[in-house]
Design an enzyme around this catalytic site. Structure first.
Site, mmCIF file in Angstrom:
data_model
loop_
_atom_site.group_PDB
_atom_site.id
_atom_site.type_symbol
_atom_site.label_atom_id
_atom_site.label_comp_id
_atom_site.label_asym_id
_atom_site.label_seq_id
_atom_site.Cartn_x
_atom_site.Cartn_y
_atom_site.Cartn_z
ATOM 1 N N ASP A 1 -3.103 -6.170 -6.322
ATOM 2 C CA ASP A 1 -3.835 -6.281 -5.068
ATOM 3 C C ASP A 1 -3.031 -7.196 -4.151
ATOM 4 O OD1 ASP A 1 -5.560 -6.856 -2.961
ATOM 5 O OD2 ASP A 1 -7.334 -6.922 -4.240
ATOM 6 N N CYS B 1 0.861 -1.194 0.000
ATOM 7 C CA CYS B 1 0.000 0.000 0.000
ATOM 8 C C CYS B 1 0.890 1.234 0.000
ATOM 9 C CB CYS B 1 -0.943 -0.006 1.194
ATOM 10 S SG CYS B 1 -1.850 -1.565 1.412
ATOM 11 N N CYS C 1 -2.522 5.347 10.093
ATOM 12 C CA CYS C 1 -2.600 6.749 10.536
ATOM 13 C C CYS C 1 -4.003 7.014 11.081
ATOM 14 C CB CYS C 1 -2.244 7.706 9.408
ATOM 15 S SG CYS C 1 -3.223 7.503 7.897
#
EC number: 2.1.1.176
Length: 416
Positions: free
Chosen positions: A279, A232, A348
């Site tokens: 993915d 990611c 986050c």
């Protein structure tokens, strides 16, 4: 174009941006159309400032109006109060433009007098504005945060959101920037400024990255010569950190558009990484990695001080979907690392369900899996950053230095 027409065009742009967020449910940065250059930058800044102080503006307005005005009028009033009290704009010019904005639309023209009367009764009352508390987070977020961190800590977080955020830069090794504070984590901090105009930008000496976001890579320790997978990866801050530290980086992301950002950032900084569009839940590498970094998709609530539109765009349904994805990505990330190699999981988010709870659950379903608890002092952090199995950063930390984004991070290892 006269100064007045330019100011009206910019303020009309702010109103479109506010509607883009509050009515259309889209991110602030996606709505900057119809303006360009300095006008667009100013409109985006004012829209963000208005969103940040919207709760305070509404509280002040509530004492002056018996009923809610039209939606556009309410936004005009919010913008005007924010400009006067937080941006230092001259009240006379702000009120005049606010009235003109109301008159620009047939739906609000009849309320131009209301706009004029309300604002002229408020713009000189600085004491009333300063006495207002920070806006509260929405209930879907405030309730679990109060439970997790206590009410006083929650109020400190809300106050940190109101203050906004400075500009943080991650430098290449040995790089400095004149006038920047060097944080204990190694991040360079400036009060703000136009990024592309700062020294070292065109040379690729640094990139914008909050001090909290720069810490997960440091948990991996020495990575020179190691094969490291950045899952990611977009927009590429951690990929660049790893590459600058000498790692052989594979940057994987499911979004081709976002990977373009990674490629652009690598090109500007002169750093190299293998970019893979895939993915993570389906992809399989040719060989196991020496280290894996998973900055998992999350609600991003830890970045509200930078992105005041977020509380208006998320809700509890997002939390459920994202935690399910994080669960699966952790399991997948563990399979990409060689036995005993570190796997850093981070988000986050301010919510323990997207941080501490995820690691606790992973330890329960993977026999032999361990989680290292980094020592906050090793990274210049206060003891308050200690959290189960990892580090927990909240925006009220380092308040005297300008705060820090909310983040959770932990180092996982499968049996060697």
């Amino acid at each position: 174009m006269t100064d007045i027409s330019q100011s009206l065009a910019t303020r009309a742009g702010v109103l479109r941006l506010l509607a883009h967020v509050l009515r259309d449910g889209r991110m602030l940065g996606d709505g900057a159309s119809g303006l360009d250059g300095a006008a667009a930058a100013r409109a985006l800044r004012l829209a963000g400032l208005t969103l940040r102080h919207m709760g305070r503006a509404d509280a002040l307005l509530a004492g002056r109006m018996q009923r809610q005005p039209a939606t556009r009028v309410r936004d005009i009033l919010r913008l005007a109060l924010t400009e006067v009290f937080e941006d230092g704009a001259a009240p006379h010019g702000v009120v005049n433009d606010a009235v003109a904005l109301a008159r620009m639309s047939p739906r609000t023209a009849k309320q131009a007098g209301l706009v004029n009367a309300v604002l002229r009764g408020l713009v000189d009352d600085r004491a009333a504005w300063d006495a207002l508390p920070p806006p509260s987070l929405p209930p879907w977020l405030r309730k679990p945060l109060a439970k997790a961190w206590t009410r006083p800590r929650l109020e400190a977080i809300e106050a940190a959101h109101l203050r906004g955020a400075p500009l943080d830069l991650t430098p290449k090794p040995g790089v400095t920037v004149d006038g920047a504070e060097v944080l204990p984590t190694g991040t360079l901090r400036l009060p703000g400024g136009q990024v592309s105009a700062l020294p070292g930008y065109s040379e690729g000496d640094w990139w914008v990255q909050d001090a909290a976001a720069a810490l997960p890579v440091r948990l991996l320790g020495e990575v020179r010569g190691l094969r490291v997978l950045d899952l990611c990866a977009a927009p590429g801050g951690k990929t660049m950190q790893l590459a600058a530290a000498g790692a052989k980086v594979t940057a994987l992301d499911v979004s081709a558009r976002r990977l373009e950002r990674v490629a652009q950032n690598l090109a500007r900084t002169g750093l190299e990484a293998e970019i893979v569009e895939a993915d993570a839940l389906d992809w399989a590498p040719d060989a196991a990695f020496d280290a894996v970094l998973l900055d998992a998709p999350c609600t991003a609530t830890g970045t509200i001080r930078r992105h005041p539109d977020l509380p208006h765009l998320r809700d509890a349904r997002d939390v459920e979907a994202l935690t399910a994805l994080q669960y699966r990505l952790i399991d997948r990330a563990l399979t990409f690392a060689r036995p005993g190699a570190p796997v850093v999981f981070c988000t986050c988010s301010l919510l323990p369900v997207e941080g501490e709870h995820q690691v606790t659950a992973a330890l329960g379903r993977h026999p032999g899996l361990t989680a290292e608890a980094p020592e906050p002092a090793d990274f210049g952090l206060p003891p308050l950053a200690v959290s189960p199995h990892g580090l927990r950063l909240l925006p009220d930390l380092w308040a005297e230095r300008g705060g820090i984004d909310g983040f959770y991070m932990a180092v996982l290892r499968t049996p060697a």
